[in-house]
Design an enzyme around this catalytic site. Structure first.
Site, PDB file in Angstrom:
ATOM      1  N   CYS A   1       0.900  -1.302   0.114  1.00 14.30           N
ATOM      2  CA  CYS A   1      -0.096   0.076   0.015  1.00 14.30           C
ATOM      3  C   CYS A   1       1.052   1.230  -0.057  1.00 14.30           C
ATOM      4  O   CYS A   1       1.651   1.314   1.024  1.00 14.30           O
ATOM      5  CB  CYS A   1      -0.911  -0.211   1.104  1.00 14.30           C
TER       6      CYS A   1
ATOM      7  N   CYS B   1      -1.028   3.513  -6.469  1.00 10.00           N
ATOM      8  CA  CYS B   1      -1.903   3.211  -5.594  1.00 10.00           C
ATOM      9  C   CYS B   1      -2.042   1.564  -6.070  1.00 10.00           C
ATOM     10  O   CYS B   1      -2.379   1.112  -7.266  1.00 10.00           O
ATOM     11  CB  CYS B   1      -2.992   3.855  -5.511  1.00 10.00           C
TER      12      CYS B   1
HETATM   13  N1  DGL Z   1      -4.042   0.588  -1.899  1.00 12.29           N
HETATM   14  C1  DGL Z   1      -3.506   1.876  -1.219  1.00 12.29           C
HETATM   15  C2  DGL Z   1      -2.419   2.443  -2.071  1.00 12.29           C
HETATM   16  O1  DGL Z   1      -1.604   1.858  -2.638  1.00 12.29           O
HETATM   17  C3  DGL Z   1      -4.431   3.039  -0.965  1.00 12.29           C
HETATM   18  C4  DGL Z   1      -6.018   2.757  -0.968  1.00 12.29           C
HETATM   19  C5  DGL Z   1      -6.828   3.701   0.044  1.00 12.29           C
HETATM   20  O2  DGL Z   1      -6.948   5.062  -0.226  1.00 12.29           O
HETATM   21  O3  DGL Z   1      -6.936   3.081   0.811  1.00 12.29           O
HETATM   22  O4  DGL Z   1      -2.266   3.623  -1.772  1.00 12.29           O
END
Ligand code: DGL
Length: 257
Positions: free
Chosen positions: A74, A185
């Site tokens: 993430c 993301c």
């Molecule tokens: N999957 C996450 C990232 O790589 C973030 C998504 C969210 O906003 O929770 O930034």
């Protein structure tokens, strides 16, 4: 000795795009995927909140499992919480993610590079450092993308409203031309076909999933913690705990959405 786990964490389902790369690169490992969909999206939260939520999710599993590595799959949680996690677990391998700006700049020197990410990722120090390093020769265009993660969390990957929202976000940035789009993301690789359709065949679309998997491999090898035989396994967990979210997690993992 029992195999130790590799814990893969994300605010929700996005990290499954990274888990797929990890399983391909590390086929003999035992993965524990932890998604915090109850609290997703993290991308519009305060840094402090993201830090607390990340630590709490990871802690819950570290307490009763032998974990040799944590992959923060993430960008948002990495930006806000990786230093805190490393301080909390100094003896563990902790791998984080950042938008693949370096890869894009290497492939498109002097190019125009759009970086799609959450507000948290784009405002934190790690991304500002990337901007400082690569702006100048390249034109880096940060593009905050609120509202996309919700569609993926709800399993609405083919919803025309998602396509309209994506178009509203991306079209103004594309109007200035683009050599590459960085998916900063981990939810966004699931939108790649839609992004490709909007951007056209010439634009390079990059994400950090494979690089993160390779980085994990190197860190495990360095510490002689790699599993080199036996069938790899994966356990999917989610803070929502509903059968629906676990079904959706499995569908994303197996490319059945
Ligand atoms: N999957 C996450 C990232 O790589 C973030 C998504 C969210 O906003 O929770 O930034």
């Amino acid at each position: 000795m029992d195999k130790q786990w590799i814990l893969v964490f994300d605010s929700g389902l996005g990290g499954i795009s990274v888990l797929r790369e990890l399983m391909a690169v590390l086929p003999h490992e035992q993965f524990l995927y932890v998604g915090d969909s109850r609290n997703a999206p993290y991308g519009g939260r305060s840094t402090q909140e993201v830090r607390q939520l990340t630590l709490a999710s990871v802690e819950k599993f570290m307490a009763d499992r032998p974990v040799k590595a944590v992959v923060v799959a993430c960008n948002t949680a990495t930006a806000a919480a990786i230093d805190t996690l490393r301080a909390a677990y100094p003896e563990r391998i902790i791998v984080g993610m950042e938008p693949a700006v370096k890869l894009a700049a290497d492939r498109h020197p002097g190019g125009r590079i759009i970086v799609m990410a959450t507000q948290v990722t784009l405002r934190e120090a790690k991304f500002c450092a990337l901007l400082d390093r690569f702006s100048g020769e390249q034109r880096i265009v940060p593009l905050p993308c609120p509202g996309l993660v919700e569609f993926i969390e709800a399993g609405r990957l083919h919803d025309p409203a998602l396509n309209r929202h994506l178009q509203d976000l991306l079209s103004p940035a594309l109007a200035g031309g683009a050599d590459a789009i960085v998916l900063g993301c981990t939810h966004f690789p699931f939108l790649k076909p839609m992004i490709r359709a909007l951007a056209g065949p010439e634009v390079d679309i990059l994400d950090g999933g494979h690089g993160t998997a390779m980085q994990t491999l190197h860190r495990l090898a360095e510490k002689q913690l790699l599993c080199s035989s036996g069938q790899g396994t994966v356990e999917l967990h989610n803070s929502l705990g509903t059968p629906e979210i676990l079904r959706l997690s499995a569908a994303l993992l197996h490319g059945e959405t």
